[in-house]
Design an enzyme around this catalytic site. Sequence first.
Site, PDB file in Angstrom:
ATOM      1  N   THR A 144      10.222  -4.169  -3.913  1.00  0.00           N
ATOM      2  CA  THR A 144       9.486  -3.027  -3.393  1.00  0.00           C
ATOM      3  C   THR A 144       8.708  -2.339  -4.510  1.00  0.00           C
ATOM      4  OG1 THR A 144       9.693  -0.892  -2.283  1.00  0.00           O
ATOM      5  CG2 THR A 144      11.538  -1.541  -3.650  1.00  0.00           C
ATOM      6  N   TYR A 181      18.676   2.933  -1.786  1.00  0.00           N
ATOM      7  CA  TYR A 181      18.073   1.670  -1.324  1.00  0.00           C
ATOM      8  C   TYR A 181      17.146   1.106  -2.403  1.00  0.00           C
ATOM      9  CZ  TYR A 181      14.102  -1.024   0.167  1.00  0.00           C
ATOM     10  OH  TYR A 181      13.093  -1.950   0.183  1.00  0.00           O
ATOM     11  N   HIS A 182      16.181   1.936  -2.855  1.00  0.00           N
ATOM     12  CA  HIS A 182      15.227   1.424  -3.844  1.00  0.00           C
ATOM     13  C   HIS A 182      15.965   0.972  -5.110  1.00  0.00           C
ATOM     14  CE1 HIS A 182      12.227   3.714  -1.326  1.00  0.00           C
ATOM     15  NE2 HIS A 182      11.455   2.699  -1.662  1.00  0.00           N
ATOM     16  N   LYS A 185      17.170  -2.576  -5.005  1.00  0.00           N
ATOM     17  CA  LYS A 185      16.122  -3.566  -5.312  1.00  0.00           C
ATOM     18  C   LYS A 185      15.985  -3.749  -6.825  1.00  0.00           C
ATOM     19  CE  LYS A 185      14.300  -4.440  -1.195  1.00  0.00           C
ATOM     20  NZ  LYS A 185      14.377  -5.759  -0.573  1.00  0.00           N
TER      21      LYS A 185
HETATM   22  P1  NAD Z   1      14.228  -5.295   8.866  1.00  0.00           P
HETATM   23  O1  NAD Z   1      15.434  -4.422   8.785  1.00  0.00           O
HETATM   24  O2  NAD Z   1      13.361  -5.201  10.066  1.00  0.00           O
HETATM   25  O3  NAD Z   1      14.661  -6.825   8.691  1.00  0.00           O
HETATM   26  C1  NAD Z   1      15.680  -7.232   7.830  1.00  0.00           C
HETATM   27  C2  NAD Z   1      16.476  -8.315   8.548  1.00  0.00           C
HETATM   28  O4  NAD Z   1      17.519  -8.767   7.670  1.00  0.00           O
HETATM   29  C3  NAD Z   1      17.146  -7.812   9.818  1.00  0.00           C
HETATM   30  O5  NAD Z   1      16.839  -8.662  10.890  1.00  0.00           O
HETATM   31  C4  NAD Z   1      18.640  -7.817   9.489  1.00  0.00           C
HETATM   32  O6  NAD Z   1      19.437  -8.123  10.618  1.00  0.00           O
HETATM   33  C5  NAD Z   1      18.733  -8.882   8.400  1.00  0.00           C
HETATM   34  N1  NAD Z   1      19.833  -8.674   7.433  1.00  0.00           N
HETATM   35  C6  NAD Z   1      20.107  -7.565   6.699  1.00  0.00           C
HETATM   36  N2  NAD Z   1      21.179  -7.768   5.916  1.00  0.00           N
HETATM   37  C7  NAD Z   1      21.579  -9.056   6.141  1.00  0.00           C
HETATM   38  C8  NAD Z   1      22.625  -9.860   5.615  1.00  0.00           C
HETATM   39  N3  NAD Z   1      23.505  -9.374   4.718  1.00  0.00           N
HETATM   40  N4  NAD Z   1      22.734 -11.141   6.046  1.00  0.00           N
HETATM   41  C9  NAD Z   1      21.870 -11.646   6.969  1.00  0.00           C
HETATM   42  N5  NAD Z   1      20.862 -10.914   7.515  1.00  0.00           N
HETATM   43  C10 NAD Z   1      20.736  -9.633   7.097  1.00  0.00           C
HETATM   44  O7  NAD Z   1      13.392  -5.028   7.529  1.00  0.00           O
HETATM   45  P2  NAD Z   1      11.878  -5.405   7.193  1.00  0.00           P
HETATM   46  O8  NAD Z   1      11.052  -4.209   7.380  1.00  0.00           O
HETATM   47  O9  NAD Z   1      11.527  -6.670   7.866  1.00  0.00           O
HETATM   48  O10 NAD Z   1      11.995  -5.665   5.627  1.00  0.00           O
HETATM   49  C11 NAD Z   1      12.269  -6.970   5.150  1.00  0.00           C
HETATM   50  C12 NAD Z   1      12.325  -6.961   3.636  1.00  0.00           C
HETATM   51  O11 NAD Z   1      11.085  -6.521   3.113  1.00  0.00           O
HETATM   52  C13 NAD Z   1      13.387  -6.043   3.057  1.00  0.00           C
HETATM   53  O12 NAD Z   1      13.998  -6.660   1.954  1.00  0.00           O
HETATM   54  C14 NAD Z   1      12.610  -4.831   2.628  1.00  0.00           C
HETATM   55  O13 NAD Z   1      13.239  -4.186   1.548  1.00  0.00           O
HETATM   56  C15 NAD Z   1      11.280  -5.425   2.230  1.00  0.00           C
HETATM   57  N6  NAD Z   1      10.164  -4.472   2.384  1.00  0.00           N
HETATM   58  C16 NAD Z   1       9.865  -3.940   3.602  1.00  0.00           C
HETATM   59  C17 NAD Z   1       8.815  -3.040   3.720  1.00  0.00           C
HETATM   60  C18 NAD Z   1       8.436  -2.380   5.018  1.00  0.00           C
HETATM   61  O14 NAD Z   1       7.541  -1.509   5.012  1.00  0.00           O
HETATM   62  N7  NAD Z   1       9.025  -2.756   6.136  1.00  0.00           N
HETATM   63  C19 NAD Z   1       8.081  -2.698   2.575  1.00  0.00           C
HETATM   64  C20 NAD Z   1       8.422  -3.255   1.346  1.00  0.00           C
HETATM   65  C21 NAD Z   1       9.476  -4.150   1.267  1.00  0.00           C
HETATM   66  N1  USQ Z   2       6.736  10.221   4.576  1.00  0.00           N
HETATM   67  C1  USQ Z   2       6.183  11.339   5.174  1.00  0.00           C
HETATM   68  N2  USQ Z   2       6.383  11.484   6.509  1.00  0.00           N
HETATM   69  C2  USQ Z   2       7.085  10.608   7.269  1.00  0.00           C
HETATM   70  C3  USQ Z   2       7.624   9.466   6.650  1.00  0.00           C
HETATM   71  C4  USQ Z   2       7.450   9.315   5.291  1.00  0.00           C
HETATM   72  O1  USQ Z   2       5.526  12.158   4.537  1.00  0.00           O
HETATM   73  O2  USQ Z   2       7.226  10.828   8.471  1.00  0.00           O
HETATM   74  C5  USQ Z   2       6.532  10.011   3.123  1.00  0.00           C
HETATM   75  C6  USQ Z   2       7.810   9.875   2.321  1.00  0.00           C
HETATM   76  O3  USQ Z   2       8.320  11.130   1.932  1.00  0.00           O
HETATM   77  C7  USQ Z   2       7.367   8.995   1.168  1.00  0.00           C
HETATM   78  C8  USQ Z   2       6.272   8.125   1.772  1.00  0.00           C
HETATM   79  O4  USQ Z   2       5.868   8.780   2.977  1.00  0.00           O
HETATM   80  O5  USQ Z   2       6.793   9.779   0.180  1.00  0.00           O
HETATM   81  C9  USQ Z   2       6.732   6.726   2.109  1.00  0.00           C
HETATM   82  O6  USQ Z   2       7.867   6.812   2.960  1.00  0.00           O
HETATM   83  P1  USQ Z   2       8.205   5.616   3.995  1.00  0.00           P
HETATM   84  O7  USQ Z   2       9.376   6.029   4.815  1.00  0.00           O
HETATM   85  O8  USQ Z   2       6.981   5.189   4.687  1.00  0.00           O
HETATM   86  O9  USQ Z   2       8.547   4.446   2.979  1.00  0.00           O
HETATM   87  P2  USQ Z   2       9.789   4.214   2.015  1.00  0.00           P
HETATM   88  O10 USQ Z   2      10.916   5.124   2.289  1.00  0.00           O
HETATM   89  O11 USQ Z   2       9.285   4.192   0.613  1.00  0.00           O
HETATM   90  O12 USQ Z   2      10.263   2.767   2.435  1.00  0.00           O
HETATM   91  C10 USQ Z   2       9.398   1.805   3.056  1.00  0.00           C
HETATM   92  C11 USQ Z   2      10.290   0.680   3.577  1.00  0.00           C
HETATM   93  C12 USQ Z   2      11.017   0.051   2.388  1.00  0.00           C
HETATM   94  C13 USQ Z   2      10.002  -0.411   1.345  1.00  0.00           C
HETATM   95  C14 USQ Z   2       9.074   0.731   0.923  1.00  0.00           C
HETATM   96  C15 USQ Z   2       7.914   0.254   0.074  1.00  0.00           C
HETATM   97  O13 USQ Z   2      11.224   1.193   4.516  1.00  0.00           O
HETATM   98  O14 USQ Z   2      11.770  -1.067   2.850  1.00  0.00           O
HETATM   99  O15 USQ Z   2      10.690  -0.874   0.223  1.00  0.00           O
HETATM  100  O16 USQ Z   2       8.471   1.305   2.103  1.00  0.00           O
HETATM  101  S1  USQ Z   2       7.493   1.424  -1.174  1.00  0.00           S
HETATM  102  O17 USQ Z   2       7.293   2.726  -0.547  1.00  0.00           O
HETATM  103  O18 USQ Z   2       6.285   0.964  -1.818  1.00  0.00           O
HETATM  104  O19 USQ Z   2       8.615   1.474  -2.084  1.00  0.00           O
END
Ligand code: NAD
Ligand code: USQ
Length: 382
Positions: A144, A181-182, A185
């Site tokens: 991330t 969470y972060h 990572k």
């Molecule tokens: P999501 O929660 O929709 O999908 C994650 C999937 O992994 C789920 O289906 C869950 O059931 C499965 N899972 C979790 N733990 C597991 C385990 N121990 N064993 C097997 N399966 C497991 O999340 P997403 O939004 O698809 O994100 C996927 C990845 O991308 C994550 O690693 C997340 O950190 C990263 N990511 C997501 C975003 C975003 O904006 N959604 C941004 C940056 C990074």
């Molecule tokens: N935020 C608002 N209003 C909202 C939701 C969020 O102002 O209703 C703000 C938050 O305070 C933050 C920013 O928007 O400053 C991003 O928040 P987010 O919830 O959109 O994203 P974040 O918590 O950082 O997490 C999401 C995904 C995570 C991924 C990350 C990428 O859930 O899995 O790792 O985005 S990043 O942000 O680049 O780290």
Amino acid sequence: MKIIVAGGDGFCGWPTALYLSKQGHDVAIIDNMIRRKWDNELHSNSITPIATLEERVAKWKELTGNEIRTYDGDLTHYDFLREVLKKEQPDAFAHFAEQRSAPYSMIDREHAVFTQNNNVTGTLNVLYGIKEIVPDCHLIKLGTMGEYGTPNIEIEEGYIEIEHKGRKDVLPFPKQPGSFYHLSKVHDSHNITFACKIWGIRATDLNQGVVYGLDTDETQMDPVLSNRLDYDGVFGTALNRFIIQSTIGHDITVYGKGGQTRGFLNIRDTVRCIEIAANNPADRGEFRVFNQFTEEFSVLDLAKKVEKVAQEEGLETTIAHLENPRVELEEHFFHAENTKLRDLGLEPNLLTDDVIRGILKTVVNHKERIIKENVLPQVSWK
Ligand code: NAD
Ligand code: USQ
């Protein structure tokens, strides 16, 4: 190529599995369905109705003739993972399977501990599994952008050259993550770096920004293939949440001043980035880092973009500045490098008014499913 997509039932993993299958790769999904259980725990849901994984892959086979094998199991269970790796012998392992919500990890001690156990242990098991069973397999790990935090200097792609007291070295870019969470990572990245160094594993860490949208060409082929879309205060992310809020007349929830700036990308680019990484594997022993986002926006900029499109569509919506439930800078410098994926051929889908309008129209079709009590943030960092 034989590719395992771990987390292939989730928001990013499911469209990625379909896209890779469409490109002719032989895809298998690992997922323990825990994301669906978190919906139950939080009394929340995806706005879009989502079919079971069995129904999804059956429909995909019916439409394309392509089989996607599925394994229902947990990456923290090593015996399960070993068996899958032995059977599949993957060339690449795309690892999405983690607890990915910052607010979820900040609910309380149990949720912080769970998040770090799930994510760090799962990834360690994947590293051991690759070492033991498929040493040539390329680990494509979803990291991330939030690992870096918001330093007052330009963010490089993974590494920075530093000169200190007359000596120079290229070192990992400093990490200042903003949630447990972060942090998980960051711990993963350190473990992967070490495993590459000692065992010669090949790995790419994709430091992904916030993903928006939900559809890809493949998920749009049939309602059974629909992707999930989160809106609640725990799993919903900034731009998607704002669009959804605007469709139900809810204020757009900017936390604090709204100067928080992040990298963003369309889900259509997520799937392509995984393919690019797979087609261009890291070398043996290389820990390669790509910053995976296409554009930078402040939260307030996004809120204004959504407000404008929503008003053009006849929806009443206004921007509210809520007290920030997080501890983070609300006005800061943010600029990050993101050339490596572009150099390998990524052609970004940029955020236009029409893209916002497209997501908004999908949401409007399902807006009766929104549970309004879940929209406001309820988890405090303090
Ligand atoms: P999501 O929660 O929709 O999908 C994650 C999937 O992994 C789920 O289906 C869950 O059931 C499965 N899972 C979790 N733990 C597991 C385990 N121990 N064993 C097997 N399966 C497991 O999340 P997403 O939004 O698809 O994100 C996927 C990845 O991308 C994550 O690693 C997340 O950190 C990263 N990511 C997501 C975003 C975003 O904006 N959604 C941004 C940056 C990074
Ligand atoms: N935020 C608002 N209003 C909202 C939701 C969020 O102002 O209703 C703000 C938050 O305070 C933050 C920013 O928007 O400053 C991003 O928040 P987010 O919830 O959109 O994203 P974040 O918590 O950082 O997490 C999401 C995904 C995570 C991924 C990350 C990428 O859930 O899995 O790792 O985005 S990043 O942000 O680049 O780290």
